[in-house]
Design a protein around this motif. Structure first.
Motif, short mmCIF file in Angstrom:
data_model
loop_
_atom_site.label_atom_id
_atom_site.label_comp_id
_atom_site.label_asym_id
_atom_site.label_seq_id
_atom_site.Cartn_x
_atom_site.Cartn_y
_atom_site.Cartn_z
N GLY A 140 -3.61 15.57 -0.96
CA GLY A 140 -2.68 16.69 -0.87
C GLY A 140 -1.41 16.22 -0.19
O GLY A 140 -0.96 15.09 -0.40
N HIS A 141 -0.83 17.08 0.65
CA HIS A 141 0.42 16.74 1.33
C HIS A 141 0.12 15.92 2.59
O HIS A 141 0.34 16.39 3.72
CB HIS A 141 1.21 18.00 1.67
N GLY A 142 -0.38 14.73 2.40
CA GLY A 142 -0.75 13.86 3.50
C GLY A 142 -1.48 12.65 2.93
O GLY A 142 -1.20 12.23 1.81
N ILE A 143 -2.43 12.13 3.72
CA ILE A 143 -3.12 10.91 3.28
C ILE A 143 -4.59 10.99 3.68
O ILE A 143 -4.91 11.43 4.79
CB ILE A 143 -2.40 9.66 3.89
N THR A 144 -5.46 10.58 2.78
CA THR A 144 -6.90 10.56 3.07
C THR A 144 -7.28 9.15 3.55
O THR A 144 -6.54 8.18 3.32
CB THR A 144 -7.71 10.88 1.81
N PRO A 145 -8.47 9.01 4.15
CA PRO A 145 -8.91 7.66 4.54
C PRO A 145 -8.94 6.70 3.35
O PRO A 145 -8.57 5.53 3.49
CB PRO A 145 -10.31 7.91 5.12
N ALA A 146 -9.34 7.18 2.16
CA ALA A 146 -9.37 6.29 0.98
C ALA A 146 -7.95 5.86 0.60
O ALA A 146 -7.71 4.70 0.22
CB ALA A 146 -10.03 7.01 -0.20
N GLN A 147 -6.98 6.79 0.72
CA GLN A 147 -5.59 6.43 0.40
C GLN A 147 -5.03 5.45 1.45
O GLN A 147 -4.26 4.56 1.12
CB GLN A 147 -4.73 7.69 0.32
N ILE A 148 -5.44 5.62 2.71
CA ILE A 148 -5.01 4.65 3.74
C ILE A 148 -5.51 3.26 3.37
O ILE A 148 -4.78 2.27 3.44
CB ILE A 148 -5.53 5.07 5.14
N ALA A 149 -6.78 3.20 2.95
CA ALA A 149 -7.35 1.89 2.58
C ALA A 149 -6.56 1.28 1.42
O ALA A 149 -6.29 0.07 1.41
CB ALA A 149 -8.82 2.05 2.21
N ALA A 150 -6.16 2.10 0.44
CA ALA A 150 -5.39 1.60 -0.71
C ALA A 150 -4.00 1.11 -0.27
O ALA A 150 -3.52 0.07 -0.73
CB ALA A 150 -5.26 2.69 -1.77
N VAL A 151 -3.37 1.86 0.63
CA VAL A 151 -2.04 1.45 1.13
C VAL A 151 -2.17 0.14 1.92
O VAL A 151 -1.37 -0.80 1.74
CB VAL A 151 -1.43 2.57 2.01
N GLU A 152 -3.19 0.06 2.77
CA GLU A 152 -3.38 -1.17 3.55
C GLU A 152 -3.59 -2.37 2.62
O GLU A 152 -3.05 -3.46 2.85
CB GLU A 152 -4.56 -1.02 4.52
N ALA A 153 -4.38 -2.15 1.55
CA ALA A 153 -4.65 -3.24 0.61
C ALA A 153 -3.36 -3.66 -0.11
O ALA A 153 -3.07 -4.85 -0.28
CB ALA A 153 -5.70 -2.80 -0.41
N ARG A 154 -2.55 -2.68 -0.50
CA ARG A 154 -1.28 -2.98 -1.18
C ARG A 154 -0.35 -3.78 -0.26
O ARG A 154 0.31 -4.73 -0.69
CB ARG A 154 -0.61 -1.67 -1.61
N LEU A 155 -0.31 -3.39 1.00
CA LEU A 155 0.54 -4.12 1.95
C LEU A 155 0.06 -5.57 2.09
O LEU A 155 0.87 -6.50 2.18
CB LEU A 155 0.54 -3.42 3.32
N GLY A 156 -1.25 -5.76 2.06
CA GLY A 156 -1.80 -7.12 2.10
C GLY A 156 -1.35 -7.91 0.88
O GLY A 156 -0.91 -9.06 0.99
N GLU A 157 -1.42 -7.27 -0.31
CA GLU A 157 -0.96 -7.94 -1.55
C GLU A 157 0.51 -8.34 -1.45
O GLU A 157 0.93 -9.34 -2.01
CB GLU A 157 -1.06 -6.98 -2.74
N LEU A 158 1.29 -7.51 -0.75
CA LEU A 158 2.73 -7.77 -0.62
C LEU A 158 3.03 -8.79 0.47
O LEU A 158 4.20 -9.06 0.76
CB LEU A 158 3.48 -6.46 -0.34
N GLY A 159 1.99 -9.31 1.12
CA GLY A 159 2.17 -10.37 2.10
C GLY A 159 2.42 -9.88 3.52
O GLY A 159 2.75 -10.67 4.40
N GLN A 160 2.28 -8.57 3.74
CA GLN A 160 2.48 -8.06 5.10
C GLN A 160 1.33 -8.51 6.01
O GLN A 160 0.19 -8.67 5.56
CB GLN A 160 2.54 -6.52 5.08
N THR A 161 1.63 -8.71 7.28
CA THR A 161 0.59 -9.14 8.22
C THR A 161 0.37 -8.04 9.26
O THR A 161 1.17 -7.10 9.37
CB THR A 161 1.02 -10.43 8.96
#
Ligand SMILES: C[S@@+](CC[C@H](N)C(=O)[O-])C[C@H]1O[C@@H](n2cnc3c(N)ncnc32)[C@H](O)[C@@H]1O
Length: 186
Positions: A140-161
């Motif tokens: 909804g208008h926010g973020i779920t734990p599953a969406q946090i995990a997806a964002v964290e994974a995407r940041l890892g793919e982008l090389g963020q530390t």
């Protein structure tokens, strides 16, 4: 793109002039005098005003796809560089900022993965990215734990530390702030 027309934007600003979430994120960001800051999806500009009060308006910039919000913030934070744009098409040079943050905006983006790629490219080496959303149980208008995990994974793919999520009480809810850093050598 934005979903915030002129009337909705004015209505939102009336009720959200200084939301606690905005102070929480600026505190988590721990801005220093040498930072160059970009806010994405600045809305009425409470966080940008706080950032400017800490490091100077000439060191802060913001984008929002709503021309109404952008005009409001240009007036609220004189000296800041405020432009009409979205997370996917930020009109600043790559590597221009040491801190980029966004507050309760990411769930509006047309393409979250694209937006994250754009924002990480705008970070200087060693720069920090902070993505804040209300924690939800269902999408909804926010973020779920599953969406946090997806964002964290995407940041890892982008090389963020140093990718991690801090949680802070926000009124009767919880604000989740996904924090990451661009490596010094990339
Ligand atoms: C719920 S408001 C939050 C505003 C402000 N950050 C705050 O905390 O009060 C969502 C904001 O995201 C902006 N927005 C919508 N689509 C966007 C996009 N694609 N990229 C960046 N910002 C966007 C809206 O115009 C609006 O200002």
């Amino acid at each position: 793109m934005s979903g915030f027309g002129a009337i909705t934007a004015r209505f939102y600003a009336w009720f959200n002039r200084n939301p606690p979430s905005n102070r929480i994120v600026i505190d988590v960001a721990e801005l220093g005098p040498d930072d160059r800051v970009l806010e994405v999806g600045c809305g009425p500009g409470a966080a940008l005003e706080l950032a400017a009060s800490r490091i100077g308006a000439e060191r802060v910039a913001a984008v929002d796809p709503s021309p109404t919000f952008a005009a409001m913030v240009a007036k609220r934070v004189p000296g800041a560089d405020v432009r009409v744009a979205g997370a996917e098409d930020v009109p600043f040079d790559d590597g221009a900022f040491t801190v980029i943050y966004t507050i309760m905006s990411m769930h509006h983006w047309d393409d979250r993965d694209d937006g994250l790629a754009t924002l990480t490219a705008k970070l200087a080496p060693g720069g920090r990215l902070l993505l804040a959303e209300r924690l939800l149980e269902k999408p909804g208008h926010g973020i779920t734990p599953a969406q946090i995990a997806a964002v964290e994974a995407r940041l890892g793919e982008l090389g963020q530390t140093g990718v991690h999520t801090v949680r802070r009480p926000d009124r009767r809810k919880t604000l989740a702030v996904v924090v990451s850093t661009r490596p010094l050598a990339s």
